[in-house]
Design a protein around this motif. Structure first.
Motif, PDB file in Angstrom:
ATOM      1  N   SER A  48      15.343   5.790  10.133  1.00  0.00           N
ATOM      2  CA  SER A  48      14.550   4.685  10.677  1.00  0.00           C
ATOM      3  C   SER A  48      14.062   5.015  12.066  1.00  0.00           C
ATOM      4  O   SER A  48      14.851   5.401  12.930  1.00  0.00           O
ATOM      5  CB  SER A  48      15.387   3.404  10.745  1.00  0.00           C
TER       6      SER A  48
ATOM      7  N   SER B 201       9.889   4.636   8.336  1.00  0.00           N
ATOM      8  CA  SER B 201      11.196   4.985   7.780  1.00  0.00           C
ATOM      9  C   SER B 201      11.035   5.805   6.511  1.00  0.00           C
ATOM     10  O   SER B 201       9.972   5.820   5.882  1.00  0.00           O
ATOM     11  CB  SER B 201      12.008   3.723   7.484  1.00  0.00           C
TER      12      SER B 201
ATOM     13  N   THR C  97      17.123  -1.101  10.002  1.00  0.00           N
ATOM     14  CA  THR C  97      15.668  -1.231   9.902  1.00  0.00           C
ATOM     15  C   THR C  97      15.048  -0.959  11.273  1.00  0.00           C
ATOM     16  O   THR C  97      15.643  -1.270  12.306  1.00  0.00           O
ATOM     17  CB  THR C  97      15.264  -2.648   9.449  1.00  0.00           C
TER      18      THR C  97
END
Lengths: 218, 218
Positions: free
Chosen positions: B17, B30, B175
């Motif tokens: 990420s 990502s 994330t």
């Protein structure tokens, strides 16, 4: 059998979200900034495909955020997908952008996704036991609806117009992660690009304005 | 004054990420797939910087996931950041990767982030009112801990080893969105690259194995 290659795209908010699942893995790319979607979208799409060593013709299925949201942004995303699919024949899974946003928040409470529309109005959808449609509301009207709602959390760039707990800012925009998840969940709903129908929900604004001009309540 | 440019990176899971906030906006990228982090990380970093029209020397601050997690992946991310920062002098904000994962889930319940370590063990951290440290547990030991815990939700690639509700799969990995949010929240904790200390939490595995060989319970 060749792996199905899936591209996902949402341009209904200030964030451009892209995802690509191909034989080379899952690649996700997003952008949020001052530049217009019209300027950024195609270079980003190109960078995403290059990273994955893919070409537009490799894409079998496209997950597309169809709004409701910023009209110009939406149209750019939808037009780009239509252009690609008209050449390649890729099928399209249409995703309600407010529902995609709602999935960023994993909670037991009622989720209220609310985005700024033009001044005095919001795009909103309430995610509770009944499935309500996305709609345009006047801010005052939606305030009244929230008063009777019970335990909810606000999600989206219109959250601060209302009373209640607000989810973290990153959850206000469609994320590549959820776009891909939702596209895969809805593969069976894929349609040819000629059947794409954006969720503009614009008629309601027009109706509201008409009622306003006529002096009716909403 | 020039805008501070922030790069974020986590390689502690199967997902690489990356996020970049610069004067040209916020870019997030990502990858998750079969190729090794050693092969993919630098090309992805390059693609991210190119999309943002930035260069490594433009980066003032780096948010770095320091684990715990897959050792090889972690080392590649950390080494890359050390290499960059040794040239540019960028400061580094060290992020607990399990905590970054936990922030994907917005819930009132206790969050249990649990990741597979080597066979029979997990990396885990419980996010409730007391702040517990990330640790390595044997699967049996952690099962017992969960039994006494109350209302929790499991997050991470070790979730399926345990009883209880599991969050959606996209929430199991750091994330870019949360990496950037957490880096910005912790700017004041930035250190020179020479002070980076990975959360390997490896000693505990060694200790557990030693106890096992000696026939002690854990």
């Amino acid at each position: 059998m060749r792996t199905v290659s899936i591209l996902c795209l949402d341009t209904s908010t200030a964030k451009i979200s892209l995802a690509l699942e191909s034989k080379n893995g899952v690649f996700q790319l997003s952008y949020m900034g001052r530049e217009k979607h019209a300027v950024r979208l195609v270079p980003l799409l190109d960078a995403l495909l290059k990273s994955a060593d893919s070409k537009p013709k490799d894409v079998d299925l496209i997950g597309l955020g169809i709004g409701p949201g910023n009209l110009t942004g939406l149209r750019i995303g939808i037009s780009t997908v239509m252009g690609m699919a008209s050449v390649t024949g890729a099928k399209v899974v249409q995703l309600n952008s407010l529902e995609v946003i709602s999935k960023n928040v994993v909670t037991e409470r009622i989720k209220v996704v609310v985005r700024r529309a033009r001044s005095g109005f919001v795009y909103a959808q309430i995610f509770d036991s009944d499935s309500k449609e996305p709609r345009v509301y006047s801010v005052e009207e939606f305030r009244e609806i929230l008063e009777g709602l019970g335990d909810y959390v606000l999600v989206g760039d219109g959250s601060n117009l209302f009373e209640g707990e607000v989810s973290p800012e990153w959850t206000w925009f469609p994320t590549p992660e959820v776009l891909l998840q939702e596209t895969k969940n809805r593969v069976s709903e894929a349609v040819p690009f000629t059947e794409i129908e954006p969720l503009y929900v614009q008629k309601s604004i027009a109706e509201l304005n008409l009622e306003r001009r006529r002096g009716h309540g909403v």
